[in-house]
Design a protein around this motif. Sequence first.
Motif, PDB file in Angstrom:
ATOM      1  N   VAL A 287      -8.402  16.165 -14.515  1.00  5.08           N
ATOM      2  CA  VAL A 287      -7.576  16.667 -13.400  1.00  5.08           C
ATOM      3  C   VAL A 287      -7.983  15.941 -12.113  1.00  5.08           C
ATOM      4  N   ALA A 288      -9.301  15.866 -11.891  1.00  2.71           N
ATOM      5  CA  ALA A 288      -9.787  15.203 -10.669  1.00  2.71           C
ATOM      6  C   ALA A 288      -9.373  13.735 -10.670  1.00  2.71           C
ATOM      7  N   PHE A 289      -9.490  13.102 -11.846  1.00  5.76           N
ATOM      8  CA  PHE A 289      -9.137  11.677 -11.943  1.00  5.76           C
ATOM      9  C   PHE A 289      -7.654  11.458 -11.623  1.00  5.76           C
ATOM     10  N   PHE A 290      -6.799  12.311 -12.227  1.00  2.00           N
ATOM     11  CA  PHE A 290      -5.353  12.168 -11.991  1.00  2.00           C
ATOM     12  C   PHE A 290      -5.010  12.447 -10.536  1.00  2.00           C
ATOM     13  N   TRP A 291      -5.691  13.407  -9.941  1.00  2.00           N
ATOM     14  CA  TRP A 291      -5.417  13.760  -8.550  1.00  2.00           C
ATOM     15  C   TRP A 291      -5.775  12.574  -7.636  1.00  2.00           C
ATOM     16  N   ILE A 292      -6.912  11.935  -7.931  1.00  2.00           N
ATOM     17  CA  ILE A 292      -7.314  10.775  -7.120  1.00  2.00           C
ATOM     18  C   ILE A 292      -6.312   9.636  -7.314  1.00  2.00           C
ATOM     19  N   CYS A 293      -5.877   9.425  -8.578  1.00  2.00           N
ATOM     20  CA  CYS A 293      -4.877   8.364  -8.839  1.00  2.00           C
ATOM     21  C   CYS A 293      -3.596   8.638  -8.064  1.00  2.00           C
ATOM     22  N   ASP A 294      -3.150   9.913  -8.091  1.00  2.00           N
ATOM     23  CA  ASP A 294      -1.930  10.316  -7.396  1.00  2.00           C
ATOM     24  C   ASP A 294      -2.046  10.014  -5.906  1.00  2.00           C
ATOM     25  N   LEU A 295      -3.214  10.383  -5.366  1.00  2.00           N
ATOM     26  CA  LEU A 295      -3.478  10.156  -3.937  1.00  2.00           C
ATOM     27  C   LEU A 295      -3.408   8.658  -3.612  1.00  2.00           C
ATOM     28  N   GLY A 296      -4.064   7.859  -4.474  1.00  2.00           N
ATOM     29  CA  GLY A 296      -4.090   6.403  -4.279  1.00  2.00           C
ATOM     30  C   GLY A 296      -2.694   5.809  -4.393  1.00  2.00           C
ATOM     31  N   PHE A 297      -1.953   6.314  -5.377  1.00  2.00           N
ATOM     32  CA  PHE A 297      -0.592   5.830  -5.609  1.00  2.00           C
ATOM     33  C   PHE A 297       0.267   6.090  -4.362  1.00  2.00           C
ATOM     34  N   ARG A 298       0.183   7.336  -3.831  1.00  2.00           N
ATOM     35  CA  ARG A 298       1.007   7.683  -2.670  1.00  2.00           C
ATOM     36  C   ARG A 298       0.613   6.860  -1.445  1.00  2.00           C
ATOM     37  N   HIS A 299      -0.698   6.662  -1.311  1.00  2.00           N
ATOM     38  CA  HIS A 299      -1.168   5.870  -0.181  1.00  2.00           C
ATOM     39  C   HIS A 299      -0.668   4.438  -0.295  1.00  2.00           C
ATOM     40  N   SER A 300      -0.701   3.924  -1.514  1.00  2.00           N
ATOM     41  CA  SER A 300      -0.258   2.535  -1.720  1.00  2.00           C
ATOM     42  C   SER A 300       1.251   2.403  -1.483  1.00  2.00           C
ATOM     43  N   ILE A 301       2.045   3.433  -1.874  1.00  2.00           N
ATOM     44  CA  ILE A 301       3.496   3.422  -1.615  1.00  2.00           C
ATOM     45  C   ILE A 301       3.750   3.382  -0.112  1.00  2.00           C
ATOM     46  N   GLU A 302       3.015   4.244   0.602  1.00  2.00           N
ATOM     47  CA  GLU A 302       3.217   4.326   2.053  1.00  2.00           C
ATOM     48  C   GLU A 302       2.910   2.984   2.716  1.00  2.00           C
ATOM     49  N   THR A 303       1.812   2.351   2.316  1.00  2.00           N
ATOM     50  CA  THR A 303       1.448   1.055   2.898  1.00  2.00           C
ATOM     51  C   THR A 303       2.524   0.014   2.586  1.00  2.00           C
ATOM     52  N   THR A 304       2.989   0.038   1.316  1.00  2.00           N
ATOM     53  CA  THR A 304       3.987  -0.968   0.918  1.00  2.00           C
ATOM     54  C   THR A 304       5.282  -0.811   1.716  1.00  2.00           C
ATOM     55  N   VAL A 305       5.793   0.455   1.811  1.00  2.00           N
ATOM     56  CA  VAL A 305       7.075   0.637   2.535  1.00  2.00           C
ATOM     57  C   VAL A 305       6.900   0.389   4.025  1.00  2.00           C
ATOM     58  N   ASN A 306       5.753   0.751   4.569  1.00  2.00           N
ATOM     59  CA  ASN A 306       5.507   0.460   5.989  1.00  2.00           C
ATOM     60  C   ASN A 306       5.535  -1.046   6.225  1.00  2.00           C
ATOM     61  N   ASP A 307       4.823  -1.779   5.350  1.00  2.00           N
ATOM     62  CA  ASP A 307       4.789  -3.247   5.488  1.00  2.00           C
ATOM     63  C   ASP A 307       6.186  -3.838   5.387  1.00  2.00           C
ATOM     64  N   SER A 308       6.922  -3.304   4.400  1.00  2.88           N
ATOM     65  CA  SER A 308       8.253  -3.848   4.155  1.00  2.88           C
ATOM     66  C   SER A 308       9.175  -3.614   5.365  1.00  2.88           C
ATOM     67  N   SER A 309       9.146  -2.344   5.927  1.00  3.70           N
ATOM     68  CA  SER A 309      10.028  -2.082   7.081  1.00  3.70           C
ATOM     69  C   SER A 309       9.555  -2.836   8.314  1.00  3.70           C
ATOM     70  N   ARG A 310       8.237  -3.003   8.440  1.00  2.00           N
ATOM     71  CA  ARG A 310       7.715  -3.766   9.580  1.00  2.00           C
ATOM     72  C   ARG A 310       8.177  -5.235   9.486  1.00  2.00           C
TER      73      ARG A 310
END
Length: 461
Positions: free
Chosen positions: A22-45
């Motif tokens: 559960v902890a592992f999946f939660w950390i992956c989820d967190l990392g995934f969301r953070h990486s999505i946010e960085t990618t879309v921010n970069d793309s719109s910038r």
Amino acid sequence: MNLPIRARLTLLYCAVLGLTFVAFFWICDLGFRHSIETTVNDSSRTNLDTVRRLLANSASQGDESVRAELRDLSNLWANGALLEVADAKGTWLFRSPQFLRASPSLPQLAASDIAFFTTNLDSSQYRVALGLVEVAGARFEIHAAVPTEPFDQALDRFRIIEKEALPLLVVLASLLGYWLSGKSLQPVNRIIETAEQIGAQNLSRRLEVPEPRDELRRLTETLNAMLARIEASFQRITQFTADASHDLRTPVAMIRTTAEIALRRSRPAEEYRDVLSRILLTSVETSGLLENLLTLARADAGAAGLEMLPLDLNAHLRRAQEQGAVLAAGKSLSITLRTPDMPVWIRADEIAIHRLLLILIDNAVKYTPPGGHCEIALSQNQDHAHLAVKDSGIGIPESDLDFIFERFRRADRARSRETPGAGLGLAIARWITQMHGGTITAESTLGMGSVFHIHLPITAA
Ligand code: ADP
């Protein structure tokens, strides 16, 4: 909890691994969301920068030209990216239709700055980069939006996999835990099986000691040592019972035979008296033997019930010596007593100490031929009272000195046979001294005499 260890270990294993997943999946989820946010921010910038460069190139060519270029650019973006640009007066130079239809309320920008914002345009979610730029003295507000849907879909797919994989992994972990705990408990089960088979008939059997030097090896070694101790005690008890029965049978048989023979025919009163006095003597000896057996049995059971009180050994020794003198007189022996002028205080059970003294004095008298001499000496040092009972008797062979304190052991049986006794006196004497925190030892020269030394801790008056 009454669950077997194997089940408990499996549950624990399951819980720990489940929580880890559960902890592992939660950390992956967190990392995934953070990486999505960085990618879309970069793309719109990046899109916002493209518009800025476009404005820098074409602002001087007039509004119409700018509008056309922005439209072309917007058409060029194939991945669904949107844009809208307003001039300093707030007039829109270009707006993608989705912006037009939704007119989202975007935050006001304070300075020439860039900000990111998530909003819904035409029921799809977009990440918008907002920028205030100055190009050739003119200010423009640019909004560049990229759709987040493809990323959200990827995240959703990842979450579905998570949900399906988690129970599967937990089931796998339980199976693995069950197998592992079973394997590690195998040696314990072997110990249980062997231990169940060990009883009074095969007390010499031992548990198999496992190879690895671990806790189980220590456990088996400890249990084996315990079995050895139990076996030794068991043998002692069996031997004691056998010896006791043997020693009791002889006098009882003697009493019976004497009475039977006497009753075969009528006899004069004198003969009856003689028979009865022999029976009485044997009975008295047998009661003494029974008394000794009872003392040792109580000692083994730890139920001797000694009452430890301060006792003046000096005064007590005088009383015991008086009794001993009566025994000695019958054999024309002399007994002398050497004691200090002051009391010698010990913590002791009076009855037990009296018994100890009588055993030693009785032996000294018993094993010293008529005309001999016994000497009892008492002294004390800082922490011990020393009692020495010395005689000029038959002595004890050196090889026998080691075991005369054991039960039913008599030195040099041929010589001892002439004197009554079952070989229990010194065993009782040793037990009494030990119960008083003291020691008893013997020295002897064959044919010259023996001396028994007793050391007992002294106490304040
Ligand atoms: P018992 O006197 O009933 O045989 P004990 O336990 O008192 O049993 O003594 C054990 C053996 O030690 C005796 O059988 C005897 O052989 C030897 N023994 C004890 N005291 C003396 C002594 N004072 N002189 C010589 N032998 C002794």
